[in-house]
Design an enzyme around this catalytic site. Structure first.
Site, PDB file in Angstrom:
ATOM      1  CB  CYS A  84     -27.385  17.908  -6.312  1.00 16.97           C
ATOM      2  SG  CYS A  84     -26.832  17.762  -4.587  1.00 16.97           S
ATOM      3  CG  HIS A 174     -28.585  13.325  -6.716  1.00 14.07           C
ATOM      4  ND1 HIS A 174     -27.592  13.613  -7.627  1.00 14.07           N
ATOM      5  CD2 HIS A 174     -28.176  13.839  -5.530  1.00 14.07           C
ATOM      6  CE1 HIS A 174     -26.613  14.255  -7.026  1.00 14.07           C
ATOM      7  NE2 HIS A 174     -26.941  14.416  -5.756  1.00 14.07           N
ATOM      8  CD  GLU A 176     -28.500  12.108 -10.688  1.00 10.92           C
ATOM      9  OE1 GLU A 176     -27.404  12.520 -10.294  1.00 10.92           O
ATOM     10  OE2 GLU A 176     -29.562  12.760 -10.538  1.00 10.92           O
ATOM     11  CB  SER A 228     -11.996  -9.778 -25.388  1.00 11.68           C
ATOM     12  OG  SER A 228     -13.356  -9.369 -25.320  1.00 11.68           O
ATOM     13  N   GLY A 229     -13.852 -12.273 -26.727  1.00 12.48           N
ATOM     14  CA  GLY A 229     -14.886 -13.218 -26.334  1.00 12.48           C
ATOM     15  C   GLY A 229     -16.049 -12.528 -25.652  1.00 12.48           C
ATOM     16  CB  VAL A 231     -21.227  -8.269 -25.110  1.00 13.04           C
ATOM     17  CG1 VAL A 231     -22.285  -7.535 -25.929  1.00 13.04           C
ATOM     18  CG2 VAL A 231     -21.828  -9.489 -24.435  1.00 13.04           C
ATOM     19  CG  ASP A 232     -18.200  -4.290 -24.485  1.00 12.14           C
ATOM     20  OD1 ASP A 232     -19.445  -4.388 -24.455  1.00 12.14           O
ATOM     21  OD2 ASP A 232     -17.519  -4.037 -23.485  1.00 12.14           O
ATOM     22  CB  SER A 233     -14.375  -7.305 -28.865  1.00 11.35           C
ATOM     23  OG  SER A 233     -14.631  -8.585 -28.316  1.00 11.35           O
TER      24      SER A 233
END
Length: 518
Positions: A84, A174, A176, A228-229, A231-233
């Protein structure tokens, strides 16, 4: 970011869907990074990429101060793909012409393939028609030397152009976004066929690479990680523990705003299953007392974030001796911390983060996930052996139930919402729909409704249910439940949860852009 030998650099000109380009490249098994246009030269020098993709933009190349790709990209000899605005700046910089269109072209369009090219290899052939997604006002009116037209549309005579000698390709649409059905395959063709990359970037490789990097960074030092509870941490903690064992201590600040049973799940997983040193801080009373009287959503987020930091910092002092702080920072967080016009952002999205790193802690950061998107974190979690019920669960921002209770947050309202939300998710799982939904949750609305139950009147709370589908976390559509599901859920909630007498379903959807449901 670390250097990967086979990578694609994506130069961001400010498109709201640039992250999707990186996702499509990675889906092809090739590592990619995004850099804002005015930091792209430095990123190119550091990465030494095997190819470059130029993103879209809300800007116009006809403006005097509009962004451009650094000249090093065109001097390097690596393949380049323009999307684009990326096509338009490529033409403007290489000797073509761009003009303001008579009218813009937005939404679904159909292109006709006029000729073959490396980008279409094994995918599109001459004479075929394919659906794409257009979003542009300006358009290319004259090609730069060396380019030829390989696809057209009624609104874009140069819909796809190619210079096979230099391996430069560009398209007005686009690829994507999901609205271009073959778009991901086109991007994969660029990465694998045009750039010649093997597509062997896997989570197994990433896991071992990161373990080695963590060991080299930390040495014999100690690391403290705030759980934090989410998924990431959790994935960050398990990965770091695999690398350095008991040099890691996790601190779980339980603010009392989590979903039903989640606190017990976190403690059980880390203490019993992984045997990771864990400090569990029950801070529910502290958080709920501080939330009294707060009704503004941003004020609630800021209080939770500041209090989380205070509690975590106090526990870190008790543990003592830690030189490093581990965080579950993801690649979208890294991208969002730098605006496309350049320079560090002074704010981080508060619905993603409940706390930052106070300078006074004087600790070095360990962020092993900062190169990954959310779905890649889940894949890494499975690679590490985390149970799917944990890794595959729906996103739940740090402030938790506090942002799903508009108005004042109280223990009573949290308990009502927690129970109703648990019933909702249980019914979703029972119906086999959980994995088909990106995010589902209940919201306890700040209104009450008069109702009749049995022989008496009630005056109780109204609960809203939400469920959305998304492939990227940036765009979303309301999930269409099969007939009978919502009445069944509503009946259970009204009958089993004291304090609710009405349930409604929110059909809100989000167009392209950053998704914020809370």
């Amino acid at each position: 970011m670390n250097q990967h030998p086979d990578s694609i650099l994506i130069i961001d000109f400010g498109s709201q869907v640039t992250q999707l380009i990186a996702r499509r490249v990675r889906e092809a098994g090739v590592y990619s990074e995004i850099a804002p246009f005015n930091a792209a030269a430095a990123a190119f020098a550091r990465m030494q990429p095997k190819g470059v993709i130029l993103s879209g933009s809300p800007a116009s190349v006809l403006d005097a101060d509009s962004p451009r790709a650094p000249q090093i990209v065109f001097d390097s000899g690596v393949p380049v793909l323009g999307i684009c605005y990326g096509q338009q700046t490529m033409m403007a910089q290489l000797g073509g012409e761009v003009q303001l269109g008579d009218s813009g072209e937005f939404g679904h369009a159909f292109i006709e393939v006029q000729d073959s090219c490396g980008l279409f290899n094994g995918l599109w052939t001459e004479g075929e028609t394919h659906q794409v997604w257009m979003s542009h006002g300006d358009k290319v009116t004259s090609l730069a030397p060396g380019f030829r037209t390989v696809a057209t549309s009624p609104g874009a005579p140069f819909a796809v152009i190619a210079d096979d000698t230099r391996q430069y390709y560009a398209m007005q649409f686009h690829p994507e976004v999901v609205h271009t059905p073959d778009g991901g395959k086109l991007i994969a063709n660029f990465a694998r066929h045009v750039c010649g990359l093997a597509g062997d970037w896997t989570m197994a490789e990433f896991r071992q690479t990161k373990i080695d990097e963590i060991r080299a960074q930390v040495g014999t030092g100690r690391v403290i990680c705030g759980l934090s509870g989410g998924v990431d941490s959790a994935v960050a903690a398990v990965l770091i523990h695999e690398a350095i064992g008991t040099q890691l201590t996790c601190v779980f600040v339980d603010h009392g705003l989590m979903r039903s049973g989640e606190a017990d799940q976190v403690v059980g997983l880390f203490r019993n299953h992984y045997n990771i040193p864990l400090v569990h801080v029950n801070a529910e009373t502290l958080f709920l007392n501080g939330l009294k009287g707060l009704t503004d959503p941003e004020a609630k987020r800021k209080f939770i974030g500041a209090t989380f930091i205070e509690v975590f910092e106090a526990e870190a002092r008790k543990i003592g001796g830690a030189e490093f702080l581990a965080q579950g920072t993801l690649y979208p967080d890294v991208i969002e911390s730098v605006s496309f016009t350049g320079g560090p952002s002074v704010t981080i999205k508060s619905h993603h983060n409940v706390g930052g790193l106070p300078e006074r802690m004087n600790m070095k950061l360990v962020e092993p996930l900062r190169e990954l998107f959310k779905d890649e974190v889940r894949a890494l979690g499975r690679e590490l052996g985390l149970p799917d019920i944990f890794v595959g669960r729906h996103p739940f921002p740090g402030p938790g139930l506090a942002i799903r209770i508009p108005g004042e947050v109280t223990k009573e309202r949290c308990d009502i919402l927690r129970k109703a939300d648990a019933i909702y998710l249980e019914e979703i799982r029972n119906a086999g729909l959980y994995d088909a939904i990106w995010q589902a949750f209940a919201v306890l609305l700040p209104v009450r409704s008069v109702g009749v139950m049995g022989d008496g009147r009630t005056y109780d709370n109204v609960l809203a249910l939400r469920a959305v589908t998304s492939t990227d976390g940036m765009t979303a559509q309301a999930f269409e439940y099969p007939g009978g599901f919502l009445p069944r859920v509503a009946t259970r909630i009204v009958n089993e949860v004291k304090g609710i007498n009405r349930v409604t379903y929110d059909y809100t959807s989000k167009p392209p852009g950053t998704i914020e449901w809370e």
